[in-house]
Enzyme design. Structure first.
Site, PDB file in Angstrom:
ATOM      1  CD  GLU A 290     -11.677  -6.683  -3.943  1.00 46.39           C
ATOM      2  OE1 GLU A 290     -10.915  -6.536  -4.920  1.00 46.39           O
ATOM      3  OE2 GLU A 290     -12.324  -5.753  -3.436  1.00 46.39           O
TER       4      GLU A 290
ATOM      5  CD  GLU B   4       6.109   0.947   8.857  1.00 50.80           C
ATOM      6  OE1 GLU B   4       6.854   1.644   8.157  1.00 50.80           O
ATOM      7  OE2 GLU B   4       4.865   1.046   8.863  1.00 50.80           O
TER       8      GLU B   4
END
Length: 302
Positions: free
Chosen positions: A85, A116
């Site tokens: 953004e 992960e």
């Protein structure tokens, strides 16, 4: 379940929601809303740490470095969301603020199991972007124990980059390998262990604070208006025109015309109107002012 995992605040049971499976819709919503109200107060407690993280990010971006968000699952997605953004909001290069997820881009829309669990994968992802000592890395993990994030933060410190750990548990493992830890403790979730709820909300608030405040400090705002918005479509051109009008008090037509003369650069258009200078002169003033509109206007008076 790992015994150590059960001791985490983010994995503990919320006494207020023990019977949520028998509650009606209105009651579920009420208790969720009440729990969410605790998030902003938890964030308030860590504002000094957030301030330090912003100072790290500001120095990195000011000196040619980058801000790198890194995490797995929801934590990683929040970092990517905040990063992507920045270009449309602040006209930044996409490389300036980056979001990296365990498992790569495909993990944003579909979980990549096991991505992960290895420290070396976090290190490798930072090696792949040629991490340098000018950069700031923010490792995000609600539990505070994700190996991928631990490996990344260890590597960041080894090359001299600033390493920031963002978690929702006190004394978390990722905090132990970072230059700075932000441990925003929001308490047990409405659904035990579902850290996409309060923990994720707290992290989104903090990431928004870090990117927005850093960009303001870099001159991306004038008053409380976004003066470096990237004009890429009709809606954004209208927003840019109205921003120029609000700052300069000129007509809609003059604001729109000046924006076009300024190659859709909002800052340049504002300086043109405020100083009465042509495009090239306004650009030069902004360059001398290092992009700060107020400074550019003051320089024009000399």
């Amino acid at each position: 379940m790992d015994q150590k995992l059960t001791l985490l605040t983010t994995e503990s049971r919320n006494e207020r929601t023990m019977h949520i499976d028998t509650a009606d819709t209105a009651e579920i919503l009420r208790v969720m809303n009440e729990e969410d109200q605790k998030v902003a107060l938890a964030v308030q407690q860590v504002l000094p740490d957030v301030e330090t993280a912003i100072n790290f990010a500001f120095e990195s971006l000011k000196n040619g470095g980058r801000l790198i968000y890194l995490g797995a699952g929801t934590s990683g997605r929040l970092g990517v969301l905040d990063a992507v953004e920045c270009p449309p909001t602040f006209s930044t290069d996409p490389s300036l603020v980056q979001g990296i997820m365990a498992g790569g881009e495909k993990a944003f829309v579909k979980a990549v199991e096991g991505a992960e669990d290895k420290e070396e994968l976090g290190e490798q992802d930072l090696r792949d972007i040629q991490l340098s000592s000018n950069d700031t890395v923010m490792g995000i993990a609600a539990s505070g124990r994700t190996p991928y994030v631990i490996g990344a933060l260890k590597y960041a410190r080894s090359v001299g980059a600033k390493a920031v750990a963002l978690s929702c548990n006190e004394n978390s493992p990722i905090s132990q390998v970072a230059d700075l830890s932000i441990e925003v403790v929001v308490g047990p979730e409405v659904l035990t262990g579902s850290t996409r709820l309060k923990a994720a909300t707290a992290h989104k608030m903090i990431l928004n604070m870090i990117s927005t405040t850093t960009m303001i400090k870099l001159g991306k705002a004038y008053e409380n208006l976004m003066v470096d918005v990237h004009v890429s479509n009709f809606k954004l051109k209208e927003r840019a025109t109205n921003i120029i009008r609000k700052i300069t008090n000129v007509s809609y037509e003059q604001a729109k015309e000046t924006l076009e003369l300024a190659n859709n650069e909002v800052k340049t258009a504002i300086v043109m109107i405020k100083t009465g200078r042509e495009y090239e002169e306004a650009k030069k003033l902004l360059e001398q002012a290092k992009g700060y509109v107020r400074t550019a206007i003051e320089l024009s008076k000399n």
